[in-house]
Motif scaffolding. Structure first.
Motif, mmCIF file in Angstrom:
data_model
loop_
_atom_site.group_PDB
_atom_site.id
_atom_site.type_symbol
_atom_site.label_atom_id
_atom_site.label_comp_id
_atom_site.label_asym_id
_atom_site.label_seq_id
_atom_site.Cartn_x
_atom_site.Cartn_y
_atom_site.Cartn_z
ATOM 1 N N ILE A 211 0.840 -1.196 0.000
ATOM 2 C CA ILE A 211 0.000 0.000 0.000
ATOM 3 C C ILE A 211 0.874 1.244 0.000
ATOM 4 O O ILE A 211 0.704 2.153 -0.822
ATOM 5 N N GLY A 212 1.811 1.291 0.929
ATOM 6 C CA GLY A 212 2.668 2.466 1.030
ATOM 7 C C GLY A 212 3.483 2.699 -0.222
ATOM 8 O O GLY A 212 3.592 3.826 -0.705
ATOM 9 N N LEU A 213 4.050 1.631 -0.790
ATOM 10 C CA LEU A 213 4.899 1.780 -1.960
ATOM 11 C C LEU A 213 4.097 2.202 -3.186
ATOM 12 O O LEU A 213 4.492 3.123 -3.925
ATOM 13 N N ILE A 214 2.961 1.552 -3.428
ATOM 14 C CA ILE A 214 2.142 1.887 -4.592
ATOM 15 C C ILE A 214 1.547 3.280 -4.450
ATOM 16 O O ILE A 214 1.500 4.063 -5.409
ATOM 17 N N PHE A 215 1.088 3.604 -3.240
ATOM 18 C CA PHE A 215 0.488 4.922 -3.044
ATOM 19 C C PHE A 215 1.527 6.025 -3.206
ATOM 20 O O PHE A 215 1.236 7.082 -3.778
ATOM 21 N N LYS B 198 6.515 11.637 2.200
ATOM 22 C CA LYS B 198 6.179 11.309 3.582
ATOM 23 C C LYS B 198 5.689 9.870 3.702
ATOM 24 O O LYS B 198 5.975 9.176 4.677
ATOM 25 N N VAL B 199 4.915 9.417 2.710
ATOM 26 C CA VAL B 199 4.509 8.016 2.710
ATOM 27 C C VAL B 199 5.737 7.115 2.552
ATOM 28 O O VAL B 199 5.908 6.122 3.257
ATOM 29 N N PHE B 200 6.602 7.489 1.616
ATOM 30 C CA PHE B 200 7.790 6.684 1.356
ATOM 31 C C PHE B 200 8.748 6.715 2.544
ATOM 32 O O PHE B 200 9.444 5.727 2.818
ATOM 33 N N GLN B 201 8.792 7.843 3.253
ATOM 34 C CA GLN B 201 9.654 7.947 4.432
ATOM 35 C C GLN B 201 9.263 6.932 5.487
ATOM 36 O O GLN B 201 10.114 6.281 6.099
ATOM 37 N N LEU C 122 11.248 -2.485 5.462
ATOM 38 C CA LEU C 122 10.641 -3.702 4.935
ATOM 39 C C LEU C 122 11.349 -4.195 3.685
ATOM 40 O O LEU C 122 11.382 -5.406 3.425
ATOM 41 N N TYR C 123 11.877 -3.280 2.914
ATOM 42 C CA TYR C 123 12.493 -3.619 1.641
ATOM 43 C C TYR C 123 13.938 -3.114 1.620
ATOM 44 O O TYR C 123 14.262 -2.105 2.254
ATOM 45 N N PRO C 124 14.797 -3.800 0.891
ATOM 46 C CA PRO C 124 16.207 -3.396 0.881
ATOM 47 C C PRO C 124 16.446 -2.161 0.022
ATOM 48 O O PRO C 124 15.630 -1.805 -0.838
ATOM 49 N N LEU C 125 17.519 -1.493 0.282
ATOM 50 C CA LEU C 125 18.031 -0.396 -0.535
ATOM 51 C C LEU C 125 17.172 0.864 -0.504
ATOM 52 O O LEU C 125 17.369 1.770 -1.319
ATOM 53 N N ILE C 126 16.206 0.939 0.398
ATOM 54 C CA ILE C 126 15.394 2.149 0.447
ATOM 55 C C ILE C 126 15.592 2.912 1.748
ATOM 56 O O ILE C 126 15.062 4.015 1.899
ATOM 57 N N GLY C 127 16.335 2.348 2.675
ATOM 58 C CA GLY C 127 16.548 3.023 3.955
ATOM 59 C C GLY C 127 17.247 4.360 3.809
ATOM 60 O O GLY C 127 17.075 5.250 4.652
ATOM 61 N N PHE C 128 18.017 4.528 2.742
ATOM 62 C CA PHE C 128 18.727 5.781 2.510
ATOM 63 C C PHE C 128 17.766 6.954 2.418
ATOM 64 O O PHE C 128 18.087 8.069 2.826
ATOM 65 N N PHE C 129 16.566 6.732 1.893
ATOM 66 C CA PHE C 129 15.609 7.815 1.671
ATOM 67 C C PHE C 129 14.764 8.111 2.909
ATOM 68 O O PHE C 129 13.918 8.993 2.866
ATOM 69 N N PRO D 58 11.495 14.745 4.890
ATOM 70 C CA PRO D 58 12.225 13.721 4.109
ATOM 71 C C PRO D 58 12.864 14.337 2.863
ATOM 72 O O PRO D 58 12.370 14.173 1.738
ATOM 73 N N ILE D 59 13.964 15.040 3.035
ATOM 74 C CA ILE D 59 14.599 15.746 1.924
ATOM 75 C C ILE D 59 14.986 14.761 0.813
ATOM 76 O O ILE D 59 14.757 15.027 -0.387
ATOM 77 N N ARG D 60 15.552 13.635 1.180
ATOM 78 C CA ARG D 60 15.945 12.660 0.166
ATOM 79 C C ARG D 60 14.734 12.089 -0.558
ATOM 80 O O ARG D 60 14.800 11.783 -1.751
ATOM 81 N N GLY D 61 13.643 11.945 0.180
ATOM 82 C CA GLY D 61 12.411 11.485 -0.451
ATOM 83 C C GLY D 61 11.874 12.495 -1.444
ATOM 84 O O GLY D 61 11.338 12.129 -2.509
ATOM 85 N N TYR D 62 12.012 13.779 -1.129
ATOM 86 C CA TYR D 62 11.611 14.816 -2.070
ATOM 87 C C TYR D 62 12.400 14.700 -3.375
ATOM 88 O O TYR D 62 11.837 14.817 -4.478
ATOM 89 N N LEU D 63 13.682 14.475 -3.248
ATOM 90 C CA LEU D 63 14.519 14.373 -4.448
ATOM 91 C C LEU D 63 14.145 13.152 -5.286
ATOM 92 O O LEU D 63 14.125 13.217 -6.518
ATOM 93 N N LEU D 64 13.843 12.023 -4.607
ATOM 94 C CA LEU D 64 13.428 10.832 -5.345
ATOM 95 C C LEU D 64 12.104 11.080 -6.074
ATOM 96 O O LEU D 64 11.941 10.694 -7.248
#
Length: 1000
Positions: free
Chosen positions: A232-236, A493-496, A503-510, A520-526
């Protein structure tokens, strides 16, 4: 009249004194802390809101409890802090006294423990550092919003987007006013049901703030657990990121049209949209990264602009049309135009009801804009339901009004040429179109399909109708930019939240937060990068259907999470919002899924493919999170229902399963015993590791016995086992508790498995007697198995449970003796043993975890125990690592009676070879009391000299009480199993059939 009174039970009377006596706790005089926070110091001691202390520190009591009960007690009244997971800066955290503190006289009173800055400080600070901490000012309170500014306006701005101004008139021309209303109402029905589900979820307890956690993630997402909730979080988040591109492209499209009208072209229309779109989304990124306060102020400004543009549009529909506007298809309100535009007139490859629905639906998907920033709201439980539902209502009304008014005022096709009037000499019959009735002839452009105006051809029709066109342009800018900005804030904010749960690998950086609002500055950039990629498409009608499927998928999961939480009847599901229905939520979920496939089946397959991939990943990785999800509640309900259902099912020999109680002590100390038993019980039957601690039931001992570390070790081992620890005065009573109390209904142990007591010679006779007497399993209709390995079972030297010198395995002996099945490993042989390997903290490997290859399992079935001796090795060979092993069965009796061998093979239904044991071996065990050292010695010599006779005499009769001493019986077991290379399992069934050759 029936009245139920529920109250709290006081401590035992031994602890209650008279009101004038008080509770004397002189032992704590020197340990009482300084005056309690929120209390006040007195000349004789101190007072707090709930506890009072005499001046000499000798009496501590709860003032409220004294007032209510007349007794002094350590009990605390109900308190908010006892249930809250967060702390308030400057206040000392208050803790509820434990049951042990209430029940014991020698425990420290439950005084309040101080925390600084809302967080507990680590010990070891000196007094100067503590003083500095106390003088620190409280942290600045982040910006919080009410339900109007934080939810309703934000949702309305996100709903009123590019589709409202640039595509709603065109959709009305394609589908007609009637079907457009159906599209609007269907979209609003789905979003309304989702809004009700969201409101129910949002009011089911307090939505925690801290780092900003969006509601779909924190509630709907976590309600379903990490398996489905993570998707849900990822798709949304992805849908919101693409929505940024859609609204930005709508803005760029409007700017490009304005530039072209004034002769300003940079490259061409498509590339101009791309360039303007990238510049626009970059500016929006700067606004969003400036913080929530700036973003909220911008949203209010956009809302005012949109409302002014609406007013200009409504006034424009009433003002009589000028000849210039009439040439472009606007004639003010006309009944004939309304009638003509009421029916559909689909054109182009995407001209269909669901084609129009897929383009319109994204304009209804902003309902979670307020919920996405639930951490920034003053009172999310009130703001989210009120603001979201009102936003859905008012935006639905606005869509219906605009669709009806634009369809009543503007024709579908117009040329925009002032000379296309209907001349008096022209025949009205030859004129095509509704405009003929009002003196205009657009027949030429209609037949040639070259009309550039009319709601079928001109996306800016609302500007044409408006009293002041630039206000509509400003409204388009406000709607597109506000929606893009809202999505640009929501997606990170959802992605943060998703990143922080790992839950998933390689996304903790954001997931890293910045500033007081945890932005979530890094999330904004993504999000910016994703939006920029979709902006390059530069086609609004292509981007909108993509978003529709992802939003519908998110809404389906949110509605299903509400339904699932309701249907499980979990006590934790207590939403204060009552205007929802679980069946309505289920209907919303089903409708969302159906519409997804009706819109674009391949996009729906992609969306669900992503969900299933994420589901498979989380099921495989099993993330270490526990949210109290509805999936957990549902699992409990199903397990309880199935266990209760088994009570009405009679046992049948065909469904017999060896459900094992394994006396391992701490499982990590005897990994081989755990590994072997799991080989024939995992995914097949019950396995329960038992641990008996012989000590007084103090909290530390109970904690040691009940520690979750044992179960965590088993889970990490993937043994498929339960764990139960008990504290008892002696080993025998503790095992009796496990034998009689373990299990649930028909899911309860019927086989007891333990290790052999190797130190019986050096131990006391009483210890040997206890080892034998510990097992009353035969009296309780248990089968018994004893495992012996030459290298021993224990892998750790620390003292274990089950007594000081008694091991977990020893619990196999009763006055009755198990029938023995020996399976031994030779160079090409495999031995069947009833043990399971469990490794200590470092998980030790055992021989039962390895692939056995083409080895041999030798079964010595010398006494008929019901077939358990044969069933266990058969179950063992069903595992991959044992599948290539050959099983040989040796039975006692006359070697000349071959027909008996054939009968035994039929009974077992196993394609194993049956052989006769030599009579002198079988005769040696006709009775326990007749055993002699000579017979035993001959058996051992036979085992050494013959390759296949690894353990010649493996069946043991049941010893009779009062006839066979415990030490003698242990001696025979020791002589028969000592110094053999393969593990040996001695098995004795409970004399009831566990095998049958009948098919029913």
């Amino acid at each position: 009249m029936f009245q139920l009174i529920v109250g709290c039970l006081p401590r035992s009377s031994a602890h209650l004194q008279g009101a004038n006596d008080g509770i004397r706790l002189a032992a704590y005089r020197a340990n009482l802390p300084a005056p309690v926070a929120n209390g006040k110091a007195t000349s004789g001691g101190f007072e707090s809101d709930y506890y009072t202390c005499d001046g000499d520190g000798s009496s501590v009591a709860s003032r409220v409890s004294v007032d209510l009960t007349g007794y002094e007690t350590l009990d605390a009244p109900p308190r908010y802090d006892f249930y809250a997971n967060t702390e308030v800066w400057g206040r000392r955290r208050q803790f509820r006294p434990s049951l042990f503190q209430l029940h014991q006289d020698d425990s420290r009173p439950p005084m309040y423990e101080e925390t600084t800055g809302g967080q507990a400080e680590a010990g070891g600070k000196d007094s100067s550092e503590e003083d500095e901490d106390e003088q620190k000012e409280p942290p600045t309170e982040p910006t919080r919003f009410g339900w109007v500014q934080g939810v309703m306006i934000r949702c309305m701005l996100n709903i009123w987007g590019v589709i409202l101004y640039l595509r709603l008139p065109w959709i009305t021309a394609q589908a007609g006013i009637g079907m457009t209303w159906v599209i609007i109402l269907l979209s609003s029905t789905i979003t309304g049901i989702t809004g009700l589900s969201t409101s129910a979820i949002a009011t089911n307890g307090k939505v925690k703030g801290g780092w900003i956690c969006s509601l779909p993630h924190a509630t709907a997402y976590r309600s379903l657990g990490p398996e489905l909730g993570g998707s849900i979080g990822l798709i949304f988040a992805f849908a919101n990121a693409v929505a940024v591109a859609m609204h930005t492209v709508g803005f760029a499209e409007t700017v490009t049209d304005l530039m072209r009208e004034n002769g300003a072209v940079m490259v061409d229309r498509t590339n101009d949209i791309r360039i303007i779109g990238i510049i626009t989304v970059t500016c929006l990124l700067g606004i969003s990264m400036a913080g929530m306060a700036w973003e909220s102020k911008a949203q209010v400004l956009f809302f005012i602009v949109i409302m002014v543009s609406f007013a200009s549009y409504i006034v424009g529909t009433i003002i009589p049309a000028s000849p210039e506007k009439q040439s472009k298809g606007f004639f003010s309100y006309k009944a004939n135009i309304f009638a003509a535009n009421f029916v559909p007139d689909y054109r182009g490859p995407g001209g269909s009801f669901f084609g129009m629905f897929s383009i319109f639906f994204p304009s209804a998907t902003g309902i979670l804009a307020g919920a996405n920033i639930s951490g920034d709201l003053k009172n999310p439980a009130v703001a989210i339901p009120r603001g979201t539902l009102l936003a859905i209502f008012w935006t639905t009304v606005s869509y219906l009004i605009i669709s009806a008014t634009i369809g009543s005022c503007v024709v579908r096709d117009a040329s925009g040429v002032l000379n296309d009037t209907l001349s008096p000499s022209s025949a009205v019959e030859d004129c095509v179109g509704t405009a003929c009735q009002y003196g205009w002839d657009f027949t030429g452009c209609i037949n040639n399909k070259t009309c550039v105006y009319g709601i079928h051809n001109y996306y800016q029709s609302m500007s044409l109708v408006s009293a002041f066109g630039p206000l509509i342009t400003a409204g388009i800018f406000g709607a597109t930019l506000s929606s893009a900005l809202a999505c640009l804030v929501s997606a990170p904010k959802v992605f943060q939240c998703l990143c922080k749960d790992q839950l998933y690998p390689l996304i903790g950086f954001f997931g890293k937060s910045y500033g007081k609002n945890n932005e979530p500055i890094r999330g904004y950039l993504l999000t910016y990068i994703i939006a920029a990629c979709f902006i390059l498409i530069a086609e609004l009608n292509t981007i909108a259907p993509i978003i529709s499927n992802f939003f519908l998928c998110s809404y389906a999961l949110i509605n299903f999470s509400c339904f699932h939480a309701s249907i499980t009847n979990s006590p934790g599901w207590r939403p204060s919002f009552r205007f929802y229905s679980k069946w309505l939520s289920l209907l919303g979920a089903i409708c969302s899924v159906v519409i997804m496939f009706l819109l674009t089946w391949w996009a729906a397959l992609i969306a669900f493919g992503v969900v299933f991939i994420l589901l498979a990943y989380t099921l495989y990785k099993k993330p270490d999170v526990n949210w109290g999800s509805s999936v957990q509640a549902s699992s409990y309900n199903m397990a309880l229902s199935r266990c209760a259902g088994l009570n009405s099912v009679e046992d049948h020999v065909k469904n017999y399963r060896p459900q094992c109680l394994v006396l391992t002590g701490p499982p990590s100390s005897r990994p081989a015993l755990v590994d072997l038993v799991s080989c024939f019980t995992k995914d097949l039957s019950l396995m329960l590791c038992g641990n008996v601690l012989t000590d007084d039931p103090s909290p530390s001992v109970l904690e040691k016995a009940m520690s979750d570390s044992h179960l965590n070790w088993l889970n990490k081992r993937k043994a498929g086992s339960f764990y139960r620890g008990v504290v008892a005065a002696d080993l025998q009573s503790g095992v009796n508790v496990l034998l009689q109390g373990a299990g649930l209904g028909r899911v309860k142990p019927n086989v007891l498995i333990m290790g052999f007591k190797k130190d019986w010679r050096s131990d006391t006779p009483q210890a040997a007697h206890n080892y034998i007497g510990v097992i009353d399993a035969f009296d309780l209709q248990f089968g018994v198995c004893v495992l012996r390995m030459r290298e021993g079972l224990e892998v750790s030297s620390p003292s274990q449970s089950h007594g000081e010198s008694l091991h977990a395995y020893r619990n196999t002996q009763n006055t009755q003796r198990p029938s023995m099945v020996s399976f031994k490993f030779y160079k090409t042989r495999c031995l069947f043993a009833a043990s399971v390997s469990i490794e200590p903290e470092p998980q030790h490997s055992t021989q039962f975890q390895k692939k056995q290859g083409k080895k041999t399992i030798d079964v010595y079935w010398l006494s008929d125990d019901g077939g358990l001796t044969l069933l266990l090795p058969y179950l063992l060979t069903r595992r991959k690592r044992w599948a290539k092993c050959k099983v040989r069965v040796f039975v006692g009796g006359d070697a000349e009676k071959k027909d008996e061998q054939k009968s035994l093979q039929k009974v077992s239904f196993f394609s194993w070879s049956f052989s006769k044991c030599p009579n002198h071996l079988r005769n040696a065990f006709t009775g326990v009391v007749k055993l002699s050292p000579e017979n035993v010695s001959s058996s051992l010599l036979l085992g050494e000299n013959q390759r296949f006779a690894v353990f010649p005499d493996s069946t043991m009769p049941v010893g009779r009480r009062g006839v066979c001493p415990s030490t003698l019986y242990l001696a025979w077991l020791d002589f028969l199993s000592r110094d053999l290379r393969p593990p040996v399992l001695l098995v004795r069934g409970n004399q009831e059939n566990v095998l049958t050759f009948y098919c029913q």
